[in-house]
Structure formats: C-alpha cells, structure tokens
Design an enzyme around this catalytic site. Structure first.
Site, PDB file in Angstrom:
ATOM      1  N   PRO A 180      -0.207   4.687   5.351  1.00 11.76           N
ATOM      2  CA  PRO A 180      -0.685   3.368   4.957  1.00 11.76           C
ATOM      3  C   PRO A 180      -0.192   2.926   3.585  1.00 11.76           C
ATOM      4  CG  PRO A 180      -2.508   4.960   5.021  1.00 11.76           C
ATOM      5  CD  PRO A 180      -1.270   5.693   5.382  1.00 11.76           C
ATOM      6  N   GLU A 181       0.654   1.942   3.578  1.00 15.07           N
ATOM      7  CA  GLU A 181       1.036   1.237   2.365  1.00 15.07           C
ATOM      8  C   GLU A 181       0.556  -0.198   2.559  1.00 15.07           C
ATOM      9  OE1 GLU A 181       5.153   1.839   1.184  1.00 15.07           O
ATOM     10  OE2 GLU A 181       5.236   3.721   2.264  1.00 15.07           O
ATOM     11  N   LYS A 207      -3.184  -0.854  -2.050  1.00 14.89           N
ATOM     12  CA  LYS A 207      -3.565  -0.069  -0.870  1.00 14.89           C
ATOM     13  C   LYS A 207      -5.072   0.123  -0.783  1.00 14.89           C
ATOM     14  CE  LYS A 207       0.603   2.539  -1.838  1.00 14.89           C
ATOM     15  NZ  LYS A 207       1.126   3.839  -2.260  1.00 14.89           N
ATOM     16  N   HIS A 235     -11.561  15.298  12.984  1.00 20.21           N
ATOM     17  CA  HIS A 235     -11.336  14.784  11.626  1.00 20.21           C
ATOM     18  C   HIS A 235     -12.046  13.464  11.354  1.00 20.21           C
ATOM     19  CE1 HIS A 235      -8.397  17.941  11.472  1.00 20.21           C
ATOM     20  NE2 HIS A 235      -7.644  17.363  12.387  1.00 20.21           N
ATOM     21  N   ARG A 243      -5.781  14.785   6.843  1.00 15.54           N
ATOM     22  CA  ARG A 243      -5.448  15.502   5.606  1.00 15.54           C
ATOM     23  C   ARG A 243      -6.440  15.289   4.480  1.00 15.54           C
ATOM     24  NH1 ARG A 243       1.002  15.069   6.443  1.00 15.54           N
ATOM     25  NH2 ARG A 243       0.734  15.677   8.586  1.00 15.54           N
ATOM     26  N   ARG A 287      10.756   0.212 -19.554  1.00 10.63           N
ATOM     27  CA  ARG A 287      10.397   1.366 -18.713  1.00 10.63           C
ATOM     28  C   ARG A 287      11.576   2.304 -18.535  1.00 10.63           C
ATOM     29  NH1 ARG A 287       5.104   2.397 -18.150  1.00 10.63           N
ATOM     30  NH2 ARG A 287       4.238   0.510 -19.038  1.00 10.63           N
ATOM     31  N   ARG A 323       9.240  13.257  -4.580  1.00 14.51           N
ATOM     32  CA  ARG A 323       9.211  12.458  -3.355  1.00 14.51           C
ATOM     33  C   ARG A 323      10.627  12.286  -2.828  1.00 14.51           C
ATOM     34  NH1 ARG A 323       5.093  13.970  -3.587  1.00 14.51           N
ATOM     35  NH2 ARG A 323       3.108  12.967  -3.993  1.00 14.51           N
TER      36      ARG A 323
END
Length: 308
Positions: A2-3, A58, A100, A120, A159, A268
């Site tokens: 899920p994004e 999110k 779950h 998870r 940044r 990632r």
DNA sequence: GCAAGCCTGACC
DNA sequence: GGTCAGGCTTGC
C-alpha cells in the site's frame, strides 16, 4: 504494497461502506498492532459513529463522533497505517475469519464488521485526540498528489542523498513508496542515485509531473497488487501490467530494450534503465547543496518572525 | 534470503 | 540537524 494509490482506493471504499455507521464492540486479537494500550483503544473506539474519512500520504484517519458507550466526550480519530501487508475489509460477521486478522470492529446495522488483516504486522492502528492527529499529519510532508511545484522545488533545496531516498522520505513528501518512486524516476528519466538537491529546476518539474502522472494512473486502476494488497471489497488493484521498471530486473526497457538494472539504495531495491536514466556526474555538488541549505535557512529566518 | 514501511538509534 | 543502517515480520 500500500502506497498512495492503494491507500486512496481503500479510503474510497471506506467512504462508501462505513461512513455514518456506528461502531459496536471492537475486538483486538493481536495487541502489537495497536499503538499504546489495546484495552484503552477498544474502550475508546467502541460505540462511536464514523463521521468521515481522510488521508494524508499513506495514513488514513477515520473521524469518530463524540458519542461513546462509556460516556466519553470529544471526537477521536482512528488512525490506520497499513504498513506492508495491512488490509482493511468490510465483511459479514458470519464470514470465515482469515488468518492474521488482528482487529474486528463491529458495524451496527447490517451484521457486518470492519476487519484489519496484516500478515507481517508492520501496520498500526491507533486512537487519537484531534491535537494528536494534527501532530501526526503535521509531521508528514505535503501529500504527493497535492504538492505544488513551488513546494516540491523548495523541499528539494539543500538535500543531499539520493533522489530515490528523498522521494520516499515521508517528511518531505507523503505517500510515495518504493514502487511509485522507481516508476516516477523512470518516467522522468532520472537515475535513482542522482543527488536530490543537485537536480535542475526543469528536472524537478519533470519529476513532479511524472510522479503525479503515475500516481493518477495508478489511482484510476485501483493501485498495484503483488500478492497482499486488496481493497475494502477484497479486490486486487490493476496497475501491475503498467509497471515500467519495478520488479522488472533483467527484462527489456519498454523504451529502448536495454535490460532493467537493480541497485540497493539505503537498503531498498531500486529499478532503473541504465540507458534511459544515465548516472549523472556530480560536479561541485557538495558546495552547491551546502549553499542551498544556507540560503534556505536565511529565507526561513526572514519569513518566520521571531517572537520574543 | 528477500521484500517492504516505519521507527529507533548511531554517526558525521 | 541530516542521513542511513538495523530491526521488526512472515510467506514465498
């Protein structure tokens, strides 16, 4: 996973299915998914009416009315973070309970319940007062679908670190995860290791347009399902066939046929086309980013009046 | 062993 | 203060 597009799809489902309904008794079978005391959580949410649902990045917040079985007053907010494999579904109470399933919130009228399922257990539910919700949402950058070009450029200034990591930093920009970060970088033809603060204004503009385009398309197709993601009715998303680079390592680029490569960036995996997204050379970048940082600090000091 | 979002803590 | 590695978790 899920994004933003997947969470938006869940939010739309919630709006259709649960707004206006009152929660009956809540049951929590795995305390770990509740932030804070699960006993308090159950006491706080049970009996309240769901007034509205909103999202930032999110995170989903269900606004709960002040009516409470225990006479508590003041609104509360049920904050849902789906983590990696979290699912919210509306089921008939009689329906078999999937493995779950960690929380079940009875919905009055209709013999249904809202279920939270998460293999998870990276996701979290919490019940918050208004000022706490404001603090959580305030800690997130602008939502990726809504951020303006000015905000986007401003957030990039000063940044260091890879553009890929920056896109996924929820304090900069809320809602982007690994899938859509890779896809947006591909569409914008930017290498994921490009220094965030080092990109030109036209590159930043192209990146933001690419990001918004991919997010809008994914929302229109109810998101991407690898294996776990489903919407509130249990349906998977349809964006998977649209992916250009994500999880396509070794497969030909859809533009130039070069095999897609994979590189690990801050733990990632990142997927990119080495031909369409060439690694930029970085010239005097350190100094440039440092200067940007300084300018930004000075500007911030000017715009925020010091109250002494 | 790998995948992921998010939080914590270490490091510069 | 910003950046990044590590840990949580479990099905494939």
């Amino acid at each position: 996973m899920p994004e933003l597009p997947e969470v938006e799809t869940v939010l739309r489902g919630l709006k259709q299915r649960v707004i206006g309904r009152r929660l009956g008794v809540a049951q929590v079978s795995h305390r770990q998914i509740i932030v804070g005391s699960s006993v308090k959580f159950v006491r706080e949410v049970s009996g309240r009416r769901i007034l509205s649902a909103r999202r930032k990045g999110k995170a989903i917040a269900l606004e709960l009315g002040p009516e409470n079985a225990n006479g508590d007053s003041g609104r509360r907010y049920l904050l849902v973070r789906l983590g990696m494999t979290g699912q919210l579904t509306v089921n008939a109470i009689a329906e078999p309970v999937e493995p779950h399933t960690h929380a079940r919130l009875a919905l009055e009228d209709g013999g249904e319940e809202l279920r939270y399922v998460d293999a998870r257990r990276f996701g979290r539910l919490r019940c918050l007062a208004r000022h706490e919700l404001d603090a959580v949402f305030g800690g997130l950058g602008p939502d990726a679908r809504e951020i303006s070009e000015e905000q986007f450029q401003e957030a990039l200034l000063g940044r260091s670190g890879p553009l890929k990591s920056w896109l996924m930093n929820q304090q900069m920009l809320a809602g982007v995860g690994n899938i859509y970060a890779d896809e947006a970088l591909y569409l914008a033809r930017l290498h994921p290791l490009t220094q965030a603060g080092g990109i030109s204004a036209p590159d930043a503009r192209r990146l933001l347009r690419a990001l918004k385009r991919v997010l809008e398309r994914a929302v229109a197709l109810q998101g991407t399902s690898f294996r776990d993601y489903i919407d509130i009715e249990g349906r998977p998303g349809n964006f998977l066939p649209q992916l250009r680079v994500y999880q396509r390592t070794g497969k030909p680029c859809r533009r130039c046929r070069q095999p897609i490569e994979r590189v690990i960036i801050s733990g990632r995996s990142s997927h990119f086309c080495p031909n369409c997204q060439p690694r930029p050379r970085r010239l005097r970048l350190r100094r440039k980013i440092k200067n940007q940082r300084k300018t930004k600090r000075l500007a911030a000091r000017k715009s925020i009046p010091q109250n002494k």
